[in-house]
Design a protein around this motif. Sequence first.
Motif, short mmCIF file in Angstrom:
data_model
loop_
_atom_site.label_atom_id
_atom_site.label_comp_id
_atom_site.label_asym_id
_atom_site.label_seq_id
_atom_site.Cartn_x
_atom_site.Cartn_y
_atom_site.Cartn_z
N GLU A 1 -7.41 5.42 -2.32
CA GLU A 1 -8.50 4.58 -1.81
C GLU A 1 -9.20 3.85 -2.96
N LYS A 2 -9.97 2.84 -2.62
CA LYS A 2 -10.72 2.09 -3.63
C LYS A 2 -12.03 2.82 -3.94
N GLY A 3 -12.46 2.79 -5.20
CA GLY A 3 -13.72 3.43 -5.54
C GLY A 3 -13.81 3.77 -7.01
N ASN A 4 -14.69 4.69 -7.34
CA ASN A 4 -14.92 5.14 -8.70
C ASN A 4 -13.61 5.61 -9.33
N SER A 5 -13.34 5.18 -10.57
CA SER A 5 -12.06 5.46 -11.22
C SER A 5 -11.87 6.94 -11.57
N LEU A 6 -12.95 7.72 -11.53
CA LEU A 6 -12.81 9.16 -11.76
C LEU A 6 -12.29 9.87 -10.51
N HIS B 1 -10.62 7.76 -7.84
CA HIS B 1 -9.64 6.90 -7.17
C HIS B 1 -8.76 6.19 -8.18
N GLY B 2 -7.50 5.94 -7.79
CA GLY B 2 -6.58 5.33 -8.74
C GLY B 2 -5.34 4.74 -8.09
N SER B 3 -5.52 3.84 -7.13
CA SER B 3 -4.37 3.22 -6.47
C SER B 3 -3.49 2.48 -7.48
N LYS C 1 5.26 4.37 -8.75
CA LYS C 1 6.30 3.91 -7.83
C LYS C 1 7.29 2.95 -8.47
N LYS C 2 6.89 2.30 -9.55
CA LYS C 2 7.76 1.33 -10.22
C LYS C 2 8.78 1.98 -11.14
N VAL C 3 8.65 3.28 -11.39
CA VAL C 3 9.59 3.99 -12.26
C VAL C 3 10.63 4.68 -11.39
N ASN C 4 11.90 4.50 -11.73
CA ASN C 4 13.00 5.04 -10.93
C ASN C 4 12.90 6.55 -10.73
N HIS C 5 13.21 6.97 -9.52
CA HIS C 5 13.36 8.39 -9.16
C HIS C 5 12.07 9.19 -9.23
N GLN C 6 10.93 8.49 -9.15
CA GLN C 6 9.65 9.20 -9.08
C GLN C 6 9.28 9.36 -7.60
N GLU C 7 9.07 10.59 -7.17
CA GLU C 7 8.75 10.88 -5.78
C GLU C 7 7.23 11.01 -5.61
#
Length: 260
Positions: A61-66, A68-70, A77-83
């Motif tokens: 979700e969007k919000g305080n960086s402590l 939230h971290g979309s 997700k951009k690195v291969n084989h990361q689940e």
Amino acid sequence: MNKGIFCISIDYELLWGRKDLDTKPFIPLVSKERKIIGKILELLRKYNIPATWAVVGRISEKGNSLWHGSDTIDKIKKVNHQEIASHSYSHEIFTDIDKEGAEKEIQTNKAKSFVFPRNRIVYLQLLKKNGFICFRGPDETAYELLIPSIPPVYKPCLKQGLVEIPGSMYFVSGRGIRKYIPKNLRFIKCRLGINQAIKKKCVFHIWFHPVDFANDTVKLFSDFEKILKYAAKKRELGLLKVKNMGQIASEYLSQRFNRD
């Protein structure tokens, strides 16, 4: 299983992991997590190592960086084989909530793999009902770094219709007294675990939180890279598979189906 398997799962919580405790001491540590995650991903990419990221749902979700971290999830997700797995919606401790509360924590994430907050395991039938295929089982020992013990390795097994993939070793942080853990000891223990997995054709499964690298960072990343390099070398020699939790569970279920 025809080979040993090395598995990494990463509990990504930000401050949600401390919401029932005092968050203040963790604020300066959590503030380092974005940089730490970037370094972890760099090394996983370098050695082509799959991993399972068990993410608290509210982080997206969007919000305080402590809290939230979309942006970090997008990078993973951009690195291969990361689940991307589920670590519940808001890090409720499942042994402290009722079935209705547990279902709310589970329903918000449509992943295949689940890691229970603080490894407090209950309500497995709800995971099956909501489409999960596997979960991380608890470690048998709390003394991962005792010498000369070899970390335990396991074969996946079915539990209430789900594949259980137990943890073998917590890659412990550098906080507090742990700063005195000698350099290379984490690597040595993992090397022993990987060798044991190869010998017994079992899974050696390490886990940690990104925030665990916030103290004694250089030493921990040195050990972590050596572990990845060692696992990649054993894989190159054809002695070891390196898989995330979802891959292990899917392979196990496929082999079981073919046998039946």
